[in-house]
Design an enzyme around this catalytic site. Sequence first.
Site, PDB file in Angstrom:
ATOM      1  N   ARG A  81       0.879  -1.179   0.000  1.00  0.00           N
ATOM      2  CA  ARG A  81       0.000   0.000   0.000  1.00  0.00           C
ATOM      3  C   ARG A  81       0.908   1.218   0.000  1.00  0.00           C
ATOM      4  O   ARG A  81       1.704   1.405   0.924  1.00  0.00           O
ATOM      5  CB  ARG A  81      -0.896   0.003   1.239  1.00  0.00           C
ATOM      6  N   HIS A 101      -7.394   0.720  -6.356  1.00  0.00           N
ATOM      7  CA  HIS A 101      -7.577  -0.128  -5.165  1.00  0.00           C
ATOM      8  C   HIS A 101      -8.266  -1.408  -5.657  1.00  0.00           C
ATOM      9  O   HIS A 101      -9.442  -1.656  -5.353  1.00  0.00           O
ATOM     10  CB  HIS A 101      -8.415   0.621  -4.126  1.00  0.00           C
ATOM     11  N   GLN A 138     -10.148  -3.966  -3.376  1.00  0.00           N
ATOM     12  CA  GLN A 138     -11.419  -3.443  -2.897  1.00  0.00           C
ATOM     13  C   GLN A 138     -12.531  -3.736  -3.907  1.00  0.00           C
ATOM     14  O   GLN A 138     -13.613  -4.197  -3.539  1.00  0.00           O
ATOM     15  CB  GLN A 138     -11.281  -1.922  -2.670  1.00  0.00           C
ATOM     16  N   ASP A 177     -17.314   6.971  -1.231  1.00  0.00           N
ATOM     17  CA  ASP A 177     -16.030   6.887  -0.529  1.00  0.00           C
ATOM     18  C   ASP A 177     -15.754   8.281   0.048  1.00  0.00           C
ATOM     19  O   ASP A 177     -16.423   9.261  -0.321  1.00  0.00           O
ATOM     20  CB  ASP A 177     -14.937   6.466  -1.541  1.00  0.00           C
ATOM     21  N   CYS A 223     -16.272   1.520   0.772  1.00  0.00           N
ATOM     22  CA  CYS A 223     -15.052   0.748   1.045  1.00  0.00           C
ATOM     23  C   CYS A 223     -14.649   0.834   2.511  1.00  0.00           C
ATOM     24  O   CYS A 223     -13.973  -0.060   3.005  1.00  0.00           O
ATOM     25  CB  CYS A 223     -13.918   1.230   0.145  1.00  0.00           C
ATOM     26  N   ARG A 277     -13.430  -8.737   1.906  1.00  0.00           N
ATOM     27  CA  ARG A 277     -12.021  -8.501   1.548  1.00  0.00           C
ATOM     28  C   ARG A 277     -11.211  -9.758   1.879  1.00  0.00           C
ATOM     29  O   ARG A 277     -10.335 -10.173   1.121  1.00  0.00           O
ATOM     30  CB  ARG A 277     -11.450  -7.309   2.346  1.00  0.00           C
TER      31      ARG A 277
HETATM   32  N1   CP Z   1     -11.146  -0.285   2.542  1.00  0.00           N
HETATM   33  C1   CP Z   1      -9.881  -0.312   2.975  1.00  0.00           C
HETATM   34  O1   CP Z   1      -8.922  -0.546   2.199  1.00  0.00           O
HETATM   35  O2   CP Z   1      -9.728  -0.115   4.314  1.00  0.00           O
HETATM   36  P1   CP Z   1      -8.353   0.171   5.060  1.00  0.00           P
HETATM   37  O3   CP Z   1      -7.837   1.488   4.553  1.00  0.00           O
HETATM   38  O4   CP Z   1      -8.699   0.202   6.513  1.00  0.00           O
HETATM   39  O5   CP Z   1      -7.391  -0.933   4.735  1.00  0.00           O
HETATM   40  N1  NVA Z   2      -9.973   6.596  -1.422  1.00  0.00           N
HETATM   41  C1  NVA Z   2      -9.593   6.200  -0.088  1.00  0.00           C
HETATM   42  C2  NVA Z   2      -9.813   4.742   0.101  1.00  0.00           C
HETATM   43  C3  NVA Z   2      -9.478   4.190   1.466  1.00  0.00           C
HETATM   44  C4  NVA Z   2      -9.684   2.715   1.578  1.00  0.00           C
HETATM   45  C5  NVA Z   2      -8.136   6.574   0.140  1.00  0.00           C
HETATM   46  O1  NVA Z   2      -7.324   6.380  -0.774  1.00  0.00           O
HETATM   47  O2  NVA Z   2      -7.820   7.060   1.215  1.00  0.00           O
END
Ligand code: CP
Ligand code: NVA
Length: 305
Positions: free
Chosen positions: A102, A129, A132, A224, A264, A292
């Site tokens: 990430r 993502h 997701q 989101d 998400c 997930r």
């Molecule tokens: N939806 C998601 O990726 O959650 P986190 O940021 O908590 O991993």
């Molecule tokens: N769009 C959000 C998603 C978090 C799971 C971010 O990137 O912070």
Amino acid sequence: MKAHDFISAQDITTDELKSLFDLAKDMKANRNKYLRSCEGMSLAMIFEKPSLRTRVTFDVGIQQLGGNGIFLGPNDINLGKRESVFDVAKNLERMVDIIMIRTFAHAICTDMADYAKIPIINGLTDHEHPCQALADFFTMWEVKGELQGKKLTYVGDGNNVAHSLLLTGARLGVNVTVATPKGYEPDNDVVEKAKKDAGQFGATIEITNDAAAGVAGADAVYTDVWASMGQESEAAERKRIFSPYQVNSGLMAKAKSDAIFLHCLPAHRGEEVTDEVIDSEQSVVFQEAENRLHVQKALMHELLQ
Ligand code: CP
Ligand code: NVA
């Protein structure tokens, strides 16, 4: 899966998506059957941003397959500063079997995949993502059945989550509409790719600035956060610009009466979604979060074959 890595939602074909969903469904129903399927395998989890769901579901997921996870937070490897992406990749490929990352720039993820011989999974970048989106459409399939011809409307920022929803939905024959304020539309190259796939799979892609019209007839309404991780300094300005795009009961009423609500998570209650919607009968956000785990177990299982 033919692809060696899962960096983009485009790394998985329609047939592979369907098989992955079948496997995830079986894994969800029969956890004990898969307890040794990745026995002795190690997953490195690199996090340059915070996480609840991604961290827990990957860690628990690899354990439920007989392997183990190693968490590497921002202060552990200090990617690109303490050590280059190349050197990290060349070290880890000799120590673990698979990497989940990430990070911020999508290029860090693609570079890692170019350098490392082992599979790389995108656990969120600024651009996509994809894990997701797997969980999102798996959830929609569980609740709504056959996905072909269904409509999902995403309301809010044309961000990483929106991109992966567009690319995955198109391959599953889902009509995907994205409604954003002007200037916050998803990237044009993603929209073009999604349109090309949608054409092939009998679906449509629509980008609009009209949330109410976009939600009309939707089987699923998705939102989101308005400011993603890394955009904290824009939060106040975005709150003002995005407020007409809040998913509240008025907006939900424009969708089909049996539409589901997806997010998400994490959610900023009172901003992009009201309590009334996220806590309603239509909301399946916690089922979606649990999924997930199941889709990523299936994904790791396939990439480690
Ligand atoms: N939806 C998601 O990726 O959650 P986190 O940021 O908590 O991993
Ligand atoms: N769009 C959000 C998603 C978090 C799971 C971010 O990137 O912070």
